[in-house]
Write a protein that holds these residues in place. Structure first.
Motif, PDB file in Angstrom:
ATOM      1  N   GLY A   1     -45.235  17.660 -24.730  1.00 57.03           N
ATOM      2  CA  GLY A   1     -45.318  19.121 -24.804  1.00 57.03           C
ATOM      3  C   GLY A   1     -43.993  19.784 -24.507  1.00 57.03           C
ATOM      4  O   GLY A   1     -43.598  20.743 -25.182  1.00 57.03           O
ATOM      5  N   ALA A   2     -43.294  19.261 -23.497  1.00 61.80           N
ATOM      6  CA  ALA A   2     -41.977  19.813 -23.166  1.00 61.80           C
ATOM      7  C   ALA A   2     -40.985  19.559 -24.288  1.00 61.80           C
ATOM      8  O   ALA A   2     -40.192  20.436 -24.645  1.00 61.80           O
ATOM      9  CB  ALA A   2     -41.465  19.207 -21.857  1.00 61.80           C
ATOM     10  N   VAL A   3     -41.000  18.345 -24.840  1.00 62.92           N
ATOM     11  CA  VAL A   3     -40.085  18.010 -25.939  1.00 62.92           C
ATOM     12  C   VAL A   3     -40.300  18.962 -27.111  1.00 62.92           C
ATOM     13  O   VAL A   3     -39.349  19.532 -27.666  1.00 62.92           O
ATOM     14  CB  VAL A   3     -40.282  16.553 -26.398  1.00 62.92           C
ATOM     15  N   ALA A   4     -41.563  19.151 -27.495  1.00 66.74           N
ATOM     16  CA  ALA A   4     -41.870  20.012 -28.638  1.00 66.74           C
ATOM     17  C   ALA A   4     -41.432  21.444 -28.378  1.00 66.74           C
ATOM     18  O   ALA A   4     -40.818  22.081 -29.243  1.00 66.74           O
ATOM     19  CB  ALA A   4     -43.361  19.955 -28.948  1.00 66.74           C
TER      20      ALA A   4
ATOM     21  N   MET B   1     -36.783  19.691 -38.279  1.00 68.83           N
ATOM     22  CA  MET B   1     -37.238  19.619 -36.893  1.00 68.83           C
ATOM     23  C   MET B   1     -36.945  18.263 -36.255  1.00 68.83           C
ATOM     24  O   MET B   1     -36.768  18.178 -35.046  1.00 68.83           O
ATOM     25  CB  MET B   1     -38.744  19.871 -36.822  1.00 68.83           C
ATOM     26  N   LEU B   2     -36.918  17.212 -37.038  1.00 63.65           N
ATOM     27  CA  LEU B   2     -36.742  15.877 -36.452  1.00 63.65           C
ATOM     28  C   LEU B   2     -35.422  15.786 -35.691  1.00 63.65           C
ATOM     29  O   LEU B   2     -35.352  15.175 -34.613  1.00 63.65           O
ATOM     30  CB  LEU B   2     -36.802  14.811 -37.548  1.00 63.65           C
ATOM     31  N   LYS B   3     -34.378  16.393 -36.224  1.00 62.09           N
ATOM     32  CA  LYS B   3     -33.080  16.347 -35.556  1.00 62.09           C
ATOM     33  C   LYS B   3     -33.155  16.980 -34.174  1.00 62.09           C
ATOM     34  O   LYS B   3     -32.628  16.443 -33.189  1.00 62.09           O
ATOM     35  CB  LYS B   3     -32.025  17.075 -36.402  1.00 62.09           C
ATOM     36  N   GLN B   4     -33.828  18.133 -34.076  1.00 61.28           N
ATOM     37  CA  GLN B   4     -33.930  18.799 -32.783  1.00 61.28           C
ATOM     38  C   GLN B   4     -34.806  18.002 -31.809  1.00 61.28           C
ATOM     39  O   GLN B   4     -34.496  17.902 -30.622  1.00 61.28           O
ATOM     40  CB  GLN B   4     -34.510  20.211 -32.965  1.00 61.28           C
ATOM     41  N   VAL B   5     -35.882  17.408 -32.314  1.00 60.47           N
ATOM     42  CA  VAL B   5     -36.748  16.586 -31.463  1.00 60.47           C
ATOM     43  C   VAL B   5     -35.979  15.396 -30.911  1.00 60.47           C
ATOM     44  O   VAL B   5     -36.049  15.085 -29.711  1.00 60.47           O
ATOM     45  CB  VAL B   5     -37.998  16.121 -32.254  1.00 60.47           C
ATOM     46  N   LEU B   6     -35.212  14.720 -31.757  1.00 52.51           N
ATOM     47  CA  LEU B   6     -34.428  13.565 -31.301  1.00 52.51           C
ATOM     48  C   LEU B   6     -33.382  13.981 -30.283  1.00 52.51           C
ATOM     49  O   LEU B   6     -33.132  13.269 -29.291  1.00 52.51           O
ATOM     50  CB  LEU B   6     -33.772  12.878 -32.499  1.00 52.51           C
ATOM     51  N   GLU B   7     -32.763  15.130 -30.505  1.00 51.90           N
ATOM     52  CA  GLU B   7     -31.749  15.615 -29.569  1.00 51.90           C
ATOM     53  C   GLU B   7     -32.353  15.909 -28.200  1.00 51.90           C
ATOM     54  O   GLU B   7     -31.768  15.572 -27.159  1.00 51.90           O
ATOM     55  CB  GLU B   7     -31.084  16.873 -30.134  1.00 51.90           C
ATOM     56  N   VAL B   8     -33.540  16.503 -28.196  1.00 45.20           N
ATOM     57  CA  VAL B   8     -34.189  16.835 -26.923  1.00 45.20           C
ATOM     58  C   VAL B   8     -34.639  15.566 -26.203  1.00 45.20           C
ATOM     59  O   VAL B   8     -34.458  15.431 -24.988  1.00 45.20           O
ATOM     60  CB  VAL B   8     -35.372  17.791 -27.157  1.00 45.20           C
TER      61      VAL B   8
ATOM     62  N   ILE C   1     -39.121  22.683 -26.286  1.00 38.81           N
ATOM     63  CA  ILE C   1     -37.664  22.825 -26.244  1.00 38.81           C
ATOM     64  C   ILE C   1     -37.075  22.661 -27.639  1.00 38.81           C
ATOM     65  O   ILE C   1     -36.143  23.387 -28.029  1.00 38.81           O
ATOM     66  CB  ILE C   1     -37.046  21.822 -25.258  1.00 38.81           C
ATOM     67  N   ALA C   2     -37.622  21.729 -28.422  1.00 34.78           N
ATOM     68  CA  ALA C   2     -37.143  21.537 -29.793  1.00 34.78           C
ATOM     69  C   ALA C   2     -37.403  22.775 -30.645  1.00 34.78           C
ATOM     70  O   ALA C   2     -36.569  23.170 -31.467  1.00 34.78           O
ATOM     71  CB  ALA C   2     -37.804  20.311 -30.419  1.00 34.78           C
ATOM     72  N   VAL C   3     -38.556  23.403 -30.448  1.00 34.38           N
ATOM     73  CA  VAL C   3     -38.866  24.659 -31.156  1.00 34.38           C
ATOM     74  C   VAL C   3     -37.851  25.730 -30.778  1.00 34.38           C
ATOM     75  O   VAL C   3     -37.321  26.440 -31.641  1.00 34.38           O
ATOM     76  CB  VAL C   3     -40.300  25.115 -30.821  1.00 34.38           C
ATOM     77  N   ALA C   4     -37.569  25.845 -29.484  1.00 36.94           N
ATOM     78  CA  ALA C   4     -36.590  26.837 -29.034  1.00 36.94           C
ATOM     79  C   ALA C   4     -35.217  26.572 -29.641  1.00 36.94           C
ATOM     80  O   ALA C   4     -34.501  27.504 -30.039  1.00 36.94           O
ATOM     81  CB  ALA C   4     -36.495  26.830 -27.509  1.00 36.94           C
ATOM     82  N   LEU C   5     -34.839  25.305 -29.722  1.00 41.91           N
ATOM     83  CA  LEU C   5     -33.532  24.949 -30.280  1.00 41.91           C
ATOM     84  C   LEU C   5     -33.464  25.283 -31.766  1.00 41.91           C
ATOM     85  O   LEU C   5     -32.458  25.828 -32.257  1.00 41.91           O
ATOM     86  CB  LEU C   5     -33.267  23.462 -30.039  1.00 41.91           C
ATOM     87  N   LYS C   6     -34.524  24.982 -32.497  1.00 45.80           N
ATOM     88  CA  LYS C   6     -34.546  25.294 -33.924  1.00 45.80           C
ATOM     89  C   LYS C   6     -34.496  26.806 -34.162  1.00 45.80           C
ATOM     90  O   LYS C   6     -33.746  27.296 -35.023  1.00 45.80           O
ATOM     91  CB  LYS C   6     -35.806  24.708 -34.564  1.00 45.80           C
ATOM     92  N   LEU C   7     -35.281  27.561 -33.409  1.00 44.50           N
ATOM     93  CA  LEU C   7     -35.272  29.030 -33.564  1.00 44.50           C
ATOM     94  C   LEU C   7     -33.915  29.613 -33.180  1.00 44.50           C
ATOM     95  O   LEU C   7     -33.468  30.605 -33.779  1.00 44.50           O
ATOM     96  CB  LEU C   7     -36.367  29.651 -32.705  1.00 44.50           C
TER      97      LEU C   7
ATOM     98  N   ILE D   1     -42.224  11.404 -34.761  1.00 43.73           N
ATOM     99  CA  ILE D   1     -42.712  12.069 -35.969  1.00 43.73           C
ATOM    100  C   ILE D   1     -43.889  12.982 -35.649  1.00 43.73           C
ATOM    101  O   ILE D   1     -43.997  14.100 -36.175  1.00 43.73           O
ATOM    102  CB  ILE D   1     -43.110  11.030 -37.033  1.00 43.73           C
ATOM    103  N   ASP D   2     -44.770  12.540 -34.758  1.00 45.18           N
ATOM    104  CA  ASP D   2     -45.909  13.380 -34.379  1.00 45.18           C
ATOM    105  C   ASP D   2     -45.444  14.645 -33.663  1.00 45.18           C
ATOM    106  O   ASP D   2     -45.976  15.739 -33.904  1.00 45.18           O
ATOM    107  CB  ASP D   2     -46.860  12.593 -33.475  1.00 45.18           C
ATOM    108  N   ILE D   3     -44.478  14.495 -32.770  1.00 45.33           N
ATOM    109  CA  ILE D   3     -43.930  15.666 -32.076  1.00 45.33           C
ATOM    110  C   ILE D   3     -43.277  16.609 -33.082  1.00 45.33           C
ATOM    111  O   ILE D   3     -43.409  17.836 -32.988  1.00 45.33           O
ATOM    112  CB  ILE D   3     -42.915  15.236 -31.005  1.00 45.33           C
ATOM    113  N   THR D   4     -42.594  16.050 -34.051  1.00 50.20           N
ATOM    114  CA  THR D   4     -41.942  16.855 -35.077  1.00 50.20           C
ATOM    115  C   THR D   4     -42.954  17.644 -35.898  1.00 50.20           C
ATOM    116  O   THR D   4     -42.751  18.833 -36.196  1.00 50.20           O
ATOM    117  CB  THR D   4     -41.107  15.952 -36.010  1.00 50.20           C
ATOM    118  N   GLU D   5     -44.057  16.989 -36.286  1.00 52.06           N
ATOM    119  CA  GLU D   5     -45.087  17.683 -37.064  1.00 52.06           C
ATOM    120  C   GLU D   5     -45.656  18.861 -36.289  1.00 52.06           C
ATOM    121  O   GLU D   5     -45.847  19.961 -36.830  1.00 52.06           O
ATOM    122  CB  GLU D   5     -46.203  16.702 -37.436  1.00 52.06           C
ATOM    123  N   ALA D   6     -45.934  18.646 -35.006  1.00 52.33           N
ATOM    124  CA  ALA D   6     -46.466  19.733 -34.180  1.00 52.33           C
ATOM    125  C   ALA D   6     -45.439  20.852 -34.031  1.00 52.33           C
ATOM    126  O   ALA D   6     -45.778  22.040 -34.095  1.00 52.33           O
ATOM    127  CB  ALA D   6     -46.881  19.194 -32.816  1.00 52.33           C
TER     128      ALA D   6
END
Length: 312
Positions: free
Chosen positions: A92-95, A1-8, A97-103, A262-267
């Motif tokens: 919240g937006a970062v998390a 997840m960290l990769k997607q969070v950083l990208e977003v 969008i990152a979830v959508a990207l990972k899925l 890291i916190d955004i990634t955990e969530a």
């Protein structure tokens, strides 16, 4: 997840960001539909974004697997021109969008979920701020009714609402926490399935946060709310759980340099795991039989979903 969070974060931490740039992240995924719409509010415009990831046995495939809604709830991702850079409220937006990207990536690597997942949020790099105790909040160019109209999708059988929840002194740990389940005006007990998922995905004890009856009523009634994390529950009868990204100290929503990757990634990882379990009917947000018993004993509480001054 960290990769997607950083990208977003790299994408949205700029004054020129808009919804079109966000949905372009998803244009090459055949099982994903991403759309954006610019909406005018009293204090400017914002771009609402909806990303639909199609499951193997979801409603979009004429199946019967549950649909999970994921909302990135916020006032704005920036407070320009007064504050330069991505604000704390953007988490919240970062998390989301990152979830959508990972899925979306999972969908092309033979790891599709059973059910559909619909991710919604909005992109506004120049939102207003507003006074709040103990620290200032981010405002929004659109009102809460508009936000719920575009973000609370009727197809969702359950909703996770991800929101920065740092502007308070009742949650005093850094990371993330989940709320009790809210459904049709009732604050139910915290889902044991979600607690178990949180402990497995984080490797630490589950963290929860308290909410009051005021928190699940509409913003328009002028009562105190911890923030807007549970406002989606005023616009749906589906169960809603807040996923709060938290800090040890009170941090203003309009503060910059206050997002912790890291916190955004955990969530975000937690949301992914809930999506896996919920859409395959292995996880529940609430006890349906117990809820039926509550209704039979005490009646419906839907009136808490509405502002009586606006619904006479």
């Amino acid at each position: 997840m960290l990769k997607q969070v950083l990208e977003v974060i790299d994408l949205i931490d700029r004054g020129t960001i808009d919804g079109k740039q966000v949905i372009d992240l998803f244009k090459d995924f055949p099982l994903v539909t991403a759309i954006t719409e610019t909406v005018q509010g009293d204090e400017g415009t914002t771009d609402f974004v909806k990303i639909i990831i199609q499951g193997k046995n979801g409603k979009l495939s004429k199946g019967d697997a549950p649909t999970l809604g994921v909302i990135g709830r916020l006032g704005g991702i920036g407070a320009r021109p007064s504050n330069i850079g991505m604000v704390s409220d953007a988490d919240g937006a970062v998390a989301a969008i990152a979830v959508a990207l990972k899925l979306s990536l999972m969908s092309i690597y033979d790891d599709r979920l059973e059910g559909d997942v619909i991710v919604t949020t909005h992109i506004c790099p120049d939102a207003p701020s507003q006074p709040h105790e103990p620290v200032d909040f981010m405002g929004s160019p659109v009102d809460m009714d508009q936000m719920n109209e575009y973000e609370v999708v009727k197809e969702a059988d359950a909703i996770l609402s991800i929101d920065t929840t740092k502007g308070n002194n009742i949650i005093n740990h850094r990371g993330y926490a989940i709320s009790p389940t809210v459904k049709e005006g009732y604050i139910l007990r915290v889902s044991q399935d979600l607690l178990n998922c949180m402990e497995v995905s984080s490797g630490t004890h589950a963290k929860t946060f308290p909410i009051s009856q005021q928190d699940i009523t509409p913003y328009s009634n002028d009562l105190f709310h911890i923030n807007s994390i549970l406002q989606p529950a005023t616009a749906t009868n589906a169960p809603v759980v807040g996923v709060a990204i938290t800090t040890e100290t009170a941090v203003p929503g309009c503060g910059t340099g206050a997002s912790h990757e890291i916190d955004i990634t955990e969530a975000s990882r937690f949301v992914i795991e809930v999506a896996k379990g919920y859409t395959s009917n292995k996880m529940s947000f609430y006890d349906e039989k117990e809820f039926e018993q509550i209704i039979s004993l005490y009646g419906k509480m839907n009136h808490f979903q509405y502002d009586p001054n606006l619904n006479k």
